[in-house]
Design a protein around this motif. Sequence first.
Motif, PDB file in Angstrom:
ATOM      1  N   LEU A  79      89.414   2.276 -46.520  1.00 38.45           N
ATOM      2  CA  LEU A  79      88.720   1.145 -45.883  1.00 38.45           C
ATOM      3  C   LEU A  79      89.137   0.969 -44.423  1.00 38.45           C
ATOM      4  N   GLY A  80      89.876   1.945 -43.904  1.00 32.72           N
ATOM      5  CA  GLY A  80      90.302   1.867 -42.504  1.00 32.72           C
ATOM      6  C   GLY A  80      91.806   1.759 -42.396  1.00 32.72           C
ATOM      7  N   ASP A  81      92.310   1.826 -41.162  1.00 32.04           N
ATOM      8  CA  ASP A  81      93.764   1.687 -41.007  1.00 32.04           C
ATOM      9  C   ASP A  81      94.151   0.215 -41.212  1.00 32.04           C
ATOM     10  N   GLN A  82      95.442  -0.046 -41.255  1.00 35.17           N
ATOM     11  CA  GLN A  82      95.900  -1.391 -41.618  1.00 35.17           C
ATOM     12  C   GLN A  82      95.329  -2.472 -40.694  1.00 35.17           C
ATOM     13  N   ARG A  83      95.311  -2.176 -39.410  1.00 40.71           N
ATOM     14  CA  ARG A  83      94.822  -3.168 -38.443  1.00 40.71           C
ATOM     15  C   ARG A  83      93.348  -3.515 -38.721  1.00 40.71           C
ATOM     16  N   ALA A  84      92.552  -2.492 -38.962  1.00 44.22           N
ATOM     17  CA  ALA A  84      91.120  -2.714 -39.230  1.00 44.22           C
ATOM     18  C   ALA A  84      90.942  -3.507 -40.530  1.00 44.22           C
ATOM     19  N   THR A  85      91.774  -3.204 -41.529  1.00 41.82           N
ATOM     20  CA  THR A  85      91.593  -3.898 -42.807  1.00 41.82           C
ATOM     21  C   THR A  85      92.011  -5.367 -42.711  1.00 41.82           C
ATOM     22  N   MET A 199     101.699   4.713 -32.333  1.00 40.43           N
ATOM     23  CA  MET A 199     100.422   5.344 -32.733  1.00 40.43           C
ATOM     24  C   MET A 199     100.199   5.093 -34.224  1.00 40.43           C
ATOM     25  N   GLY A 200      98.977   5.343 -34.685  1.00 40.98           N
ATOM     26  CA  GLY A 200      98.662   5.135 -36.101  1.00 40.98           C
ATOM     27  C   GLY A 200      99.396   6.147 -36.969  1.00 40.98           C
ATOM     28  N   GLN A 201      99.684   5.734 -38.195  1.00 35.15           N
ATOM     29  CA  GLN A 201     100.425   6.604 -39.103  1.00 35.15           C
ATOM     30  C   GLN A 201      99.674   7.915 -39.383  1.00 35.15           C
ATOM     31  N   GLY A 202      98.360   7.828 -39.459  1.00 32.72           N
ATOM     32  CA  GLY A 202      97.541   8.996 -39.785  1.00 32.72           C
ATOM     33  C   GLY A 202      97.568  10.089 -38.719  1.00 32.72           C
ATOM     34  N   GLU A 203      98.025   9.755 -37.522  1.00 31.17           N
ATOM     35  CA  GLU A 203      97.996  10.743 -36.428  1.00 31.17           C
ATOM     36  C   GLU A 203      99.299  11.518 -36.270  1.00 31.17           C
ATOM     37  N   VAL A 204     100.347  11.073 -36.979  1.00 34.24           N
ATOM     38  CA  VAL A 204     101.683  11.620 -36.737  1.00 34.24           C
ATOM     39  C   VAL A 204     101.790  13.132 -36.980  1.00 34.24           C
ATOM     40  N   TYR A 205     101.254  13.579 -38.117  1.00 30.90           N
ATOM     41  CA  TYR A 205     101.398  14.991 -38.480  1.00 30.90           C
ATOM     42  C   TYR A 205     100.908  15.905 -37.343  1.00 30.90           C
ATOM     43  N   THR A 206      99.681  15.658 -36.907  1.00 37.03           N
ATOM     44  CA  THR A 206      99.097  16.507 -35.865  1.00 37.03           C
ATOM     45  C   THR A 206      99.819  16.326 -34.539  1.00 37.03           C
ATOM     46  N   GLN A 210     101.391  19.368 -32.511  1.00 40.34           N
ATOM     47  CA  GLN A 210     100.916  19.741 -31.177  1.00 40.34           C
ATOM     48  C   GLN A 210     101.935  19.470 -30.079  1.00 40.34           C
ATOM     49  N   GLY A 211     103.104  18.947 -30.467  1.00 40.23           N
ATOM     50  CA  GLY A 211     104.156  18.708 -29.483  1.00 40.23           C
ATOM     51  C   GLY A 211     103.937  17.472 -28.624  1.00 40.23           C
ATOM     52  N   VAL A 212     103.019  16.581 -29.042  1.00 43.36           N
ATOM     53  CA  VAL A 212     102.798  15.329 -28.303  1.00 43.36           C
ATOM     54  C   VAL A 212     104.019  14.411 -28.497  1.00 43.36           C
ATOM     55  N   THR A 222     107.141   7.644 -47.823  1.00 47.70           N
ATOM     56  CA  THR A 222     106.029   7.953 -46.920  1.00 47.70           C
ATOM     57  C   THR A 222     106.226   9.326 -46.270  1.00 47.70           C
ATOM     58  N   TYR A 223     107.473   9.640 -45.931  1.00 46.34           N
ATOM     59  CA  TYR A 223     107.818  10.957 -45.353  1.00 46.34           C
ATOM     60  C   TYR A 223     107.254  12.076 -46.241  1.00 46.34           C
ATOM     61  N   VAL A 224     107.399  11.868 -47.550  1.00 46.34           N
ATOM     62  CA  VAL A 224     106.953  12.895 -48.485  1.00 46.34           C
ATOM     63  C   VAL A 224     105.455  12.779 -48.782  1.00 46.34           C
ATOM     64  N   ASP A 225     104.994  11.545 -48.966  1.00 48.70           N
ATOM     65  CA  ASP A 225     103.570  11.318 -49.261  1.00 48.70           C
ATOM     66  C   ASP A 225     102.690  11.978 -48.195  1.00 48.70           C
ATOM     67  N   LEU A 226     103.116  11.903 -46.953  1.00 48.96           N
ATOM     68  CA  LEU A 226     102.308  12.448 -45.859  1.00 48.96           C
ATOM     69  C   LEU A 226     102.755  13.855 -45.450  1.00 48.96           C
ATOM     70  N   LYS A 227     103.642  14.430 -46.255  1.00 50.43           N
ATOM     71  CA  LYS A 227     104.143  15.795 -46.011  1.00 50.43           C
ATOM     72  C   LYS A 227     104.736  15.982 -44.621  1.00 50.43           C
ATOM     73  N   HIS A 228     105.362  14.955 -44.113  1.00 50.08           N
ATOM     74  CA  HIS A 228     105.942  15.062 -42.771  1.00 50.08           C
ATOM     75  C   HIS A 228     107.138  16.012 -42.743  1.00 50.08           C
ATOM     76  N   TYR A 229     107.714  16.318 -43.927  1.00 52.92           N
ATOM     77  CA  TYR A 229     108.836  17.273 -43.957  1.00 52.92           C
ATOM     78  C   TYR A 229     108.386  18.649 -43.464  1.00 52.92           C
ATOM     79  N   GLU A 230     107.081  18.907 -43.535  1.00 51.92           N
ATOM     80  CA  GLU A 230     106.585  20.215 -43.082  1.00 51.92           C
ATOM     81  C   GLU A 230     106.697  20.380 -41.565  1.00 51.92           C
ATOM     82  N   ILE A 231     106.608  19.257 -40.848  1.00 54.02           N
ATOM     83  CA  ILE A 231     106.603  19.362 -39.384  1.00 54.02           C
ATOM     84  C   ILE A 231     107.883  18.778 -38.759  1.00 54.02           C
TER      85      ILE A 231
END
Length: 336
Positions: A79-85, A199-206, A210-212, A222-231
């Motif tokens: 339904l959107g990110d937290q702010r939108a909801t 930044m939004g949580q959904g943008e972190v992985y990329t 990309q080195g941003v 959340t670290y695991v749910d979003l597979k952030h351990y990969e990056i």
Amino acid sequence: MKKVLFVGSLLAMGILMGCSGDKGKAEGKQETVKTQVLKVAFNQSENHPQYKALEEFGKKLEEQTKGAYKLEISPNELLGDQRATAELVQNGVIQMSVVGNPVVESFNSDFAVIGLPYLYDSLEHQKKVFLSDVLDPLFESVKSSGFEVIGAFTAGARCLYTDKPMVKPEDLKGYKFRVMQSDTMKKMVDYMGGIGTPMGQGEVYTAVQQGVIEGGENNEVTYVDLKHYEIAPYFSYTNHLMVPDLIIINEKLYNGMTPENRKIFDDLMKQTIENEFEVWNENVEVAKKVATDNGAKFIEVDIKPFQERVKPLQEEVANRSEMTKKIYSDVRALAQ
Ligand code: GCU
């Protein structure tokens, strides 16, 4: 045709305004219970302990209100990110959402005080606070914004993760860490020695890929749910932040409940908040195993230098207003 359209729009308006079975009953116009579906927005997966807690809450609510209310939870930011909801809840398009404290902080900056780094000493301390009434005056302060804050879920303790261990403030130098979108969150990482990057949580992985940015900060689940351990495979136990996740509800709907249903709702919500604390640690253990099996390293950290660094932020926010002064001292008074 016109009539059908008219009735159709009235019905739609009823849904938008949160018109419920309760309202009809209170006016004595309706005998049979009409079920009001409460649409709930959730930004993480169905495996998350908060999702499970809400699911259980929904079952009990439906049972105990004899079908007057039914929960429909949409996970994964559908339904959107937290702010939108939060805005959808305000306008009554949906009825509830779980939003990180920084989202409500943008409606009332006093909320920053309950999302300060190193405010809570432990999960036990936070549980005492969330199950007490010390936060009520703060929660009540946003009543007129179209939604009410009815409680807070724990989301454990947040730690830094990136491509190397972060054991002392100097290690963070030149490192950009994504933070939740608020000034307080940015300052927190800046004081800790890095560069806070909202930044939004959904943008972190990329963004990391990309080195941003070089990393993020979050709890193990959340670290695991979003597979952030990969990056970002090094998770350092800075334990710097136990930020509450706030449960918000459309104001009109909440205040339109009959006293009986409102009591059922409030009692069940309190139990739900407590239950979520109970299962949190089990979820952390499961998450850690998944991350470790996938090559992540969990690093112990001496937190004292970080605690020292964020003191100016604690002082600034705690002394922001009469409200923040009171909340800060009431929360600290509940520490072990
Ligand atoms: C945690 C928290 C969420 C929040 C997220 C974030 O997972 O539970 O409410 O959205 O962190 O970092 O944005």
